[in-house]
Enzyme design. Structure first.
Site, PDB file in Angstrom:
ATOM      1  N   ARG A  58       6.217 -19.336  -3.089  1.00  0.00           N
ATOM      2  CA  ARG A  58       6.658 -20.230  -4.152  1.00  0.00           C
ATOM      3  C   ARG A  58       5.612 -20.373  -5.253  1.00  0.00           C
ATOM      4  NH1 ARG A  58       6.660 -25.028  -2.488  1.00  0.00           N
ATOM      5  NH2 ARG A  58       5.766 -24.209  -0.581  1.00  0.00           N
ATOM      6  N   THR A  59       4.386 -20.597  -4.839  1.00  0.00           N
ATOM      7  CA  THR A  59       3.329 -20.784  -5.836  1.00  0.00           C
ATOM      8  C   THR A  59       3.137 -19.509  -6.661  1.00  0.00           C
ATOM      9  OG1 THR A  59       2.256 -22.333  -4.344  1.00  0.00           O
ATOM     10  CG2 THR A  59       0.938 -21.519  -6.166  1.00  0.00           C
ATOM     11  N   LYS A  87      -9.906  -5.420   4.491  1.00  0.00           N
ATOM     12  CA  LYS A  87     -10.752  -4.242   4.665  1.00  0.00           C
ATOM     13  C   LYS A  87     -12.234  -4.610   4.649  1.00  0.00           C
ATOM     14  CE  LYS A  87      -7.251  -1.472   2.346  1.00  0.00           C
ATOM     15  NZ  LYS A  87      -6.831  -1.464   0.939  1.00  0.00           N
ATOM     16  N   HIS A 136      -5.582 -27.852  -4.308  1.00  0.00           N
ATOM     17  CA  HIS A 136      -4.423 -27.147  -4.835  1.00  0.00           C
ATOM     18  C   HIS A 136      -4.066 -27.837  -6.149  1.00  0.00           C
ATOM     19  CE1 HIS A 136      -0.998 -24.740  -5.147  1.00  0.00           C
ATOM     20  NE2 HIS A 136      -0.285 -25.149  -4.109  1.00  0.00           N
TER      21      HIS A 136
END
Ligand SMILES: [Zn+2]
Lengths: 312, 166
Positions: A58-59, A87, A136
């Protein structure tokens, strides 16, 4: 402070934003609806790199939609399993690589403080799309923007925050950001095991915000001007039994909302599980889908301010 | 700042060359030694006084180390666990330099963040950075993840002790 002060700036934490910054962002967000409707391309030729090292569809979609609406383009890493971190590449190396491909980076990363580190290494501005359990900022901004749109002002208002207050980062960020406004009263509604952390409470006390901790949702409904619901996340619990015990404790229904002062807005960061029953969806209370739309506007505002897009 | 010492302090510092760390928090002397990497096996001549009566703080420890002068970073580390300590540099039986330890507003490079989910604990090139929120009692906050740490969190990292108990 002015629009110009955002040029080239990274947005790492809501704690870095002043009340004036917020006013500028929201004023810009108000203008973004027009851009969506028009064919203007203020960020034509600019590239956003969406670096999502933790899944959050969604973000990511919201950032991408925001950039497209502004006429810019998007390059993206959407599968965390294919990302360079797997990696063994350090975040600082990834940033110093990706910065060569774009004008701005939206980053989501599982570790706390990752966006701040990224901003220190990056030549291009960083937008934090979620770092670890705490930060956030664009979510906090869209939550506040939604409250402001629905309530006209948040000053002097009472707001209930319900559910997982211990682990829910949207709650912490929203509480912080509300502390920049006068006379906001918060009701933290949760089971005892999911109460808001002492550290956050201390910070709120320092910021002078009034809050009350309660367990009963129905008791609080008549007292508040808005309700912010959150999901109780299963993955936060070490044992499933503990999750099962609390997951149904805080479910908001149409019937419960009849005790509200009036058509008070109900917000939710989504996705919901069952904490808002579907019968609330077609009432005036439901603003949680509008909230997602506001998220696009707020992200557009940030992109446009930081990359210097014109608005007429 | 260099300052003339009085005779009573000289009594404390009867070493020819080296450092006297005075006003160490009571009970922290061994931790200070361990922080400085002094075990005794390397041959360092050191004298400890523990829990002696102090006019200023009630009880204090004193650490005297011969032929050793402290680095800036070591002094900062002492400040973390003993904010009232004073450092006396001795040359030829005389205090040539005396100063209080002082915790800077920002600490860089030490200690490790106690939050295992903090980016500073990942394989990244930058160093730890903390804002000093309070000196006594100690409270520092990680610049990256905002985790608060107290004296015990720091002491645990400096020593093999599992922490101090009150
Ligand atoms: Zn940290």
């Amino acid at each position: 402070m002015s629009r110009k002060s955002f040029l080239g700036k990274s947005i790492v934490s809501i704690k870095d934003l002043t009340r004036e910054d917020l006013d500028i962002i929201f004023e810009e967000a108000d203008k973004m609806e027009q851009i969506i409707k028009s064919n203007k391309k203020p960020l034509d030729g600019k590239i956003l790199a969406a670096l999502f090292m933790e899944p959050s569809t969604r973000t990511r979609l919201s950032f991408e939609a925001a950039m497209h609406h502004l006429g810019g383009s998007v390059i993206t890493v959407s599968d965390p399993k294919s990302s360079s971190a797997v990696k063994g590449e350090s975040l600082s190396d990834t940033i110093r690589t990706v910065e060569n491909y774009c004008d701005i980076i939206a980053i989501r990363h599982p570790l706390e403080g990752s966006a701040r580190l990224a901003a220190e290494f990056s030549r291009v501005p960083i937008l934090n799309g979620g770092s670890g359990a705490e930060e956030h900022p664009t979510q906090a901004l869209l939550d506040l923007y939604t409250l402001l749109k629905e309530l006209k002002t948040v000053e002097g208002k009472s707001i209930a925050m319900v559910g997982d207050l211990k682990y829910g980062r949207t709650i912490h960020s929203l509480a912080y950001i509300l502390s920049k406004y006068n006379a906001v009263k918060l009701y933290f509604v949760s089971p005892p095991s999911l109460r808001i952390k002492a550290e956050i409470k201390n910070d709120l006390k320092e910021a002078g915000i009034e809050f009350h901790e309660v367990e009963s949702l129905s008791e609080v409904i008549p007292l508040v001007d808005a309700i912010y619901m959150t999901r109780i996340q299963k993955e936060r619990f070490p044992q499933e039994a503990e999750y099962e015990k609390v997951k149904d404790a805080y479910v908001l229904t149409k019937e419960l909302l009849t005790f509200a002062k009036g058509p008070i807005p109900v917000l939710h960061p989504l996705p919901r599980v069952n904490e808002i029953s579907y019968d609330v969806d077609d009432t005036k209370h439901a603003v949680y889908f509008k909230q997602m739309y506001n998220g696009v506007l707020v992200r557009m505002a940030l992109l446009n301010l930081i990359l210097g897009g014109e608005v007429k | 700042m260099a300052k003339k010492s009085n005779s009573s302090e000289l009594k404390v510092s009867k070493i020819k060359e080296g450092t006297v760390i005075d006003h160490v928090d009571a009970g922290m002397a061994l931790i200070v030694l361990e922080m400085l990497g002094i075990t005794g096996r390397e041959g360092t001549v050191a004298t400890l006084s523990m829990n002696v009566v102090s006019k200023k703080t009630g009880r204090k420890d004193i650490v005297k180390i011969e032929n050793r002068f402290l680095e800036y970073t070591e002094i900062n580390q002492i400040a973390l666990i003993s904010p009232n300590a004073t450092i006396n540099e001795i040359k030829n039986f005389t205090v040539v330099k005396k100063f209080d330890v002082q915790l800077p507003e920002v600490i860089v490079g030490f200690p490790k963040c106690i939050n295992p989910r903090c980016i500073t604990n990942a394989r990244e090139p930058q160093v730890q950075t903390y804002y000093v929120k309070s000196v006594d009692p100690l409270k520092i906050r990680c610049k990256y993840c905002n985790t608060n740490m107290d004296k015990n969190d720091v002491v645990k990292q400096l020593t093999k002790y599992s922490g101090i108990t009150k």
